[in-house]
Design a protein around this motif. Sequence first.
Motif, PDB file in Angstrom:
ATOM      1  N   LEU A   1       0.838  -1.195   0.000  1.00 52.21           N
ATOM      2  CA  LEU A   1       0.000   0.000   0.000  1.00 52.21           C
ATOM      3  C   LEU A   1       0.874   1.245   0.000  1.00 52.21           C
ATOM      4  O   LEU A   1       0.612   2.201  -0.744  1.00 52.21           O
ATOM      5  CB  LEU A   1      -0.918  -0.001   1.221  1.00 52.21           C
ATOM      6  N   ALA A   2       1.937   1.248   0.817  1.00 50.06           N
ATOM      7  CA  ALA A   2       2.844   2.397   0.882  1.00 50.06           C
ATOM      8  C   ALA A   2       3.508   2.629  -0.480  1.00 50.06           C
ATOM      9  O   ALA A   2       3.657   3.771  -0.921  1.00 50.06           O
ATOM     10  CB  ALA A   2       3.901   2.167   1.955  1.00 50.06           C
ATOM     11  N   PHE A   3       3.884   1.547  -1.149  1.00 49.91           N
ATOM     12  CA  PHE A   3       4.515   1.654  -2.470  1.00 49.91           C
ATOM     13  C   PHE A   3       3.531   2.234  -3.478  1.00 49.91           C
ATOM     14  O   PHE A   3       3.882   3.129  -4.261  1.00 49.91           O
ATOM     15  CB  PHE A   3       4.989   0.271  -2.932  1.00 49.91           C
ATOM     16  N   VAL A   4       2.300   1.747  -3.479  1.00 48.90           N
ATOM     17  CA  VAL A   4       1.291   2.228  -4.421  1.00 48.90           C
ATOM     18  C   VAL A   4       1.002   3.711  -4.191  1.00 48.90           C
ATOM     19  O   VAL A   4       0.934   4.502  -5.143  1.00 48.90           O
ATOM     20  CB  VAL A   4      -0.002   1.395  -4.311  1.00 48.90           C
ATOM     21  N   ILE A   5       0.852   4.105  -2.938  1.00 49.00           N
ATOM     22  CA  ILE A   5       0.589   5.513  -2.631  1.00 49.00           C
ATOM     23  C   ILE A   5       1.757   6.387  -3.079  1.00 49.00           C
ATOM     24  O   ILE A   5       1.569   7.442  -3.689  1.00 49.00           O
ATOM     25  CB  ILE A   5       0.324   5.703  -1.123  1.00 49.00           C
ATOM     26  N   ALA A   6       2.974   5.937  -2.808  1.00 46.81           N
ATOM     27  CA  ALA A   6       4.168   6.720  -3.142  1.00 46.81           C
ATOM     28  C   ALA A   6       4.350   6.908  -4.637  1.00 46.81           C
ATOM     29  O   ALA A   6       4.919   7.908  -5.083  1.00 46.81           O
ATOM     30  CB  ALA A   6       5.406   6.053  -2.549  1.00 46.81           C
ATOM     31  N   THR A   7       3.860   5.958  -5.440  1.00 49.02           N
ATOM     32  CA  THR A   7       4.068   6.031  -6.888  1.00 49.02           C
ATOM     33  C   THR A   7       2.915   6.697  -7.641  1.00 49.02           C
ATOM     34  O   THR A   7       2.997   6.868  -8.862  1.00 49.02           O
ATOM     35  CB  THR A   7       4.297   4.628  -7.475  1.00 49.02           C
ATOM     36  N   GLN A   8       1.858   7.092  -6.946  1.00 48.48           N
ATOM     37  CA  GLN A   8       0.731   7.708  -7.641  1.00 48.48           C
ATOM     38  C   GLN A   8       1.073   9.082  -8.207  1.00 48.48           C
ATOM     39  O   GLN A   8       0.547   9.494  -9.236  1.00 48.48           O
ATOM     40  CB  GLN A   8      -0.474   7.831  -6.695  1.00 48.48           C
ATOM     41  N   THR A   9       1.968   9.800  -7.547  1.00 48.19           N
ATOM     42  CA  THR A   9       2.288  11.157  -7.988  1.00 48.19           C
ATOM     43  C   THR A   9       3.062  11.183  -9.306  1.00 48.19           C
ATOM     44  O   THR A   9       3.181  12.219  -9.930  1.00 48.19           O
ATOM     45  CB  THR A   9       3.112  11.889  -6.920  1.00 48.19           C
ATOM     46  N   GLU A  10       3.591  10.058  -9.725  1.00 45.77           N
ATOM     47  CA  GLU A  10       4.375   9.999 -10.959  1.00 45.77           C
ATOM     48  C   GLU A  10       3.606   9.355 -12.115  1.00 45.77           C
ATOM     49  O   GLU A  10       4.182   9.054 -13.157  1.00 45.77           O
ATOM     50  CB  GLU A  10       5.674   9.220 -10.710  1.00 45.77           C
ATOM     51  N   ASP A  11       2.308   9.128 -11.931  1.00 46.66           N
ATOM     52  CA  ASP A  11       1.486   8.502 -12.970  1.00 46.66           C
ATOM     53  C   ASP A  11       2.034   7.151 -13.410  1.00 46.66           C
ATOM     54  O   ASP A  11       1.849   6.728 -14.554  1.00 46.66           O
ATOM     55  CB  ASP A  11       1.378   9.414 -14.206  1.00 46.66           C
ATOM     56  N   ILE A  12       2.686   6.453 -12.504  1.00 46.60           N
ATOM     57  CA  ILE A  12       3.306   5.181 -12.854  1.00 46.60           C
ATOM     58  C   ILE A  12       2.267   4.118 -13.169  1.00 46.60           C
ATOM     59  O   ILE A  12       2.443   3.321 -14.093  1.00 46.60           O
ATOM     60  CB  ILE A  12       4.261   4.720 -11.738  1.00 46.60           C
ATOM     61  N   THR A  13       1.165   4.109 -12.413  1.00 46.84           N
ATOM     62  CA  THR A  13       0.114   3.124 -12.676  1.00 46.84           C
ATOM     63  C   THR A  13      -0.401   3.277 -14.097  1.00 46.84           C
ATOM     64  O   THR A  13      -0.553   2.297 -14.838  1.00 46.84           O
ATOM     65  CB  THR A  13      -1.053   3.291 -11.688  1.00 46.84           C
ATOM     66  N   TYR A  14      -0.686   4.513 -14.476  1.00 46.97           N
ATOM     67  CA  TYR A  14      -1.190   4.818 -15.814  1.00 46.97           C
ATOM     68  C   TYR A  14      -0.190   4.361 -16.884  1.00 46.97           C
ATOM     69  O   TYR A  14      -0.564   3.717 -17.871  1.00 46.97           O
ATOM     70  CB  TYR A  14      -1.446   6.318 -15.917  1.00 46.97           C
ATOM     71  N   LYS A  15       1.076   4.671 -16.679  1.00 44.86           N
ATOM     72  CA  LYS A  15       2.105   4.322 -17.662  1.00 44.86           C
ATOM     73  C   LYS A  15       2.335   2.811 -17.721  1.00 44.86           C
ATOM     74  O   LYS A  15       2.627   2.260 -18.790  1.00 44.86           O
ATOM     75  CB  LYS A  15       3.395   5.063 -17.344  1.00 44.86           C
ATOM     76  N   ALA A  16       2.196   2.154 -16.578  1.00 41.15           N
ATOM     77  CA  ALA A  16       2.372   0.700 -16.552  1.00 41.15           C
ATOM     78  C   ALA A  16       1.269   0.011 -17.343  1.00 41.15           C
ATOM     79  O   ALA A  16       1.492  -1.023 -17.978  1.00 41.15           O
ATOM     80  CB  ALA A  16       2.383   0.199 -15.104  1.00 41.15           C
ATOM     81  N   ILE A  17       0.070   0.568 -17.315  1.00 40.48           N
ATOM     82  CA  ILE A  17      -1.039   0.006 -18.086  1.00 40.48           C
ATOM     83  C   ILE A  17      -0.707   0.037 -19.572  1.00 40.48           C
ATOM     84  O   ILE A  17      -0.917  -0.936 -20.298  1.00 40.48           O
ATOM     85  CB  ILE A  17      -2.339   0.782 -17.806  1.00 40.48           C
ATOM     86  N   TYR A  18      -0.170   1.159 -20.031  1.00 33.94           N
ATOM     87  CA  TYR A  18       0.175   1.283 -21.442  1.00 33.94           C
ATOM     88  C   TYR A  18       1.360   0.407 -21.831  1.00 33.94           C
ATOM     89  O   TYR A  18       1.491   0.006 -22.982  1.00 33.94           O
ATOM     90  CB  TYR A  18       0.465   2.743 -21.784  1.00 33.94           C
ATOM     91  N   ALA A  19       2.208   0.102 -20.855  1.00 34.93           N
ATOM     92  CA  ALA A  19       3.392  -0.705 -21.151  1.00 34.93           C
ATOM     93  C   ALA A  19       3.131  -2.201 -21.022  1.00 34.93           C
ATOM     94  O   ALA A  19       3.929  -3.012 -21.461  1.00 34.93           O
ATOM     95  CB  ALA A  19       4.537  -0.302 -20.221  1.00 34.93           C
ATOM     96  N   GLY A  20       1.998  -2.562 -20.417  1.00 37.10           N
ATOM     97  CA  GLY A  20       1.720  -3.977 -20.176  1.00 37.10           C
ATOM     98  C   GLY A  20       0.400  -4.455 -20.743  1.00 37.10           C
ATOM     99  O   GLY A  20      -0.255  -3.774 -21.540  1.00 37.10           O
ATOM    100  N   GLY A  21      -0.013  -5.635 -20.287  1.00 38.05           N
ATOM    101  CA  GLY A  21      -1.193  -6.287 -20.832  1.00 38.05           C
ATOM    102  C   GLY A  21      -2.523  -5.665 -20.464  1.00 38.05           C
ATOM    103  O   GLY A  21      -3.535  -5.949 -21.110  1.00 38.05           O
ATOM    104  N   LEU A  22      -2.548  -4.831 -19.434  1.00 40.25           N
ATOM    105  CA  LEU A  22      -3.824  -4.231 -19.024  1.00 40.25           C
ATOM    106  C   LEU A  22      -4.395  -3.292 -20.082  1.00 40.25           C
ATOM    107  O   LEU A  22      -5.599  -3.061 -20.125  1.00 40.25           O
ATOM    108  CB  LEU A  22      -3.654  -3.469 -17.707  1.00 40.25           C
ATOM    109  N   LYS A  23      -3.540  -2.746 -20.920  1.00 42.02           N
ATOM    110  CA  LYS A  23      -4.041  -1.826 -21.953  1.00 42.02           C
ATOM    111  C   LYS A  23      -5.054  -2.532 -22.847  1.00 42.02           C
ATOM    112  O   LYS A  23      -6.097  -1.966 -23.198  1.00 42.02           O
ATOM    113  CB  LYS A  23      -2.896  -1.277 -22.804  1.00 42.02           C
ATOM    114  N   GLN A  24      -4.773  -3.775 -23.214  1.00 40.84           N
ATOM    115  CA  GLN A  24      -5.674  -4.516 -24.090  1.00 40.84           C
ATOM    116  C   GLN A  24      -7.010  -4.805 -23.392  1.00 40.84           C
ATOM    117  O   GLN A  24      -8.062  -4.815 -24.030  1.00 40.84           O
ATOM    118  CB  GLN A  24      -5.024  -5.842 -24.524  1.00 40.84           C
ATOM    119  N   ILE A  25      -6.951  -5.026 -22.079  1.00 41.42           N
ATOM    120  CA  ILE A  25      -8.174  -5.280 -21.317  1.00 41.42           C
ATOM    121  C   ILE A  25      -9.051  -4.030 -21.300  1.00 41.42           C
ATOM    122  O   ILE A  25     -10.258  -4.089 -21.569  1.00 41.42           O
ATOM    123  CB  ILE A  25      -7.845  -5.722 -19.880  1.00 41.42           C
TER     124      ILE A  25
END
Length: 225
Positions: A102-126
């Motif tokens: 949870l601490a890792f997820v909260i810390a990485t939200q400010t860098e739009d990492i979740t959003y970018k990871a979606i585009y870089a991985g399989g979730l984009k197709q979903i």
Amino acid sequence: MTAILEKTNKQLIYDTAKNLFFTEGYQVGFRRIAQEIGISQGLITYHFKNKHYIAIEIYKEDYQILSTYLKYSVDPDQDVFLYIVSLYELCSRILNANPEKLAFVIATQTEDITYKAIYAGGLKQIYAKLITYMKPNGCSPEKNLSLFLTTIYSVYAGILQKRNSEFDFTDDEVITYSVNLMYYCLGYDQDALRTENIIASAKSRVSSLLHQYPHLLNIHNYLIK
């Protein structure tokens, strides 16, 4: 031989950084990672420009593992919306069981990492499959996908930042808001019963999945080796 060595170095850097991000916090820098491994910071920079890219790889790996299991319970080709809601529910339970994640997820939200990871991985197709159910609005599918994800994850990041504050949200409130927001972004009016039913189905699927694979509730059993 060189290619094999480089692959080994990159994997070692990734695994070490991942472990430190979860055990010591995302504030850990390349100096600390290099110290832990016993290599130069330059070698880390050679493989990963900055820790932002390591974090993206962590999100991608996490989704790849969880999706492998989740597809036993929900087929995204049969019901992509239920699959996404179930993924939210599964991730929520894992976050609650693992404060370090949870601490890792909260810390990485400010860098739009979740959003970018979606585009870089399989979730984009979903998510792209989900966008096909969006009511026509004159925008291209790619633009609609970008707007959808920007809206969803901007709100999600805001909610995460409110955890442990006077405006904290319960898990049930978070998933209800998230589902309603997704329907809204797709162009559908709110329907309390529809939202309640899909969340109930997702919870049931995830409970069954975790009963069969309880190790998923501990990131040290499936993500941190």
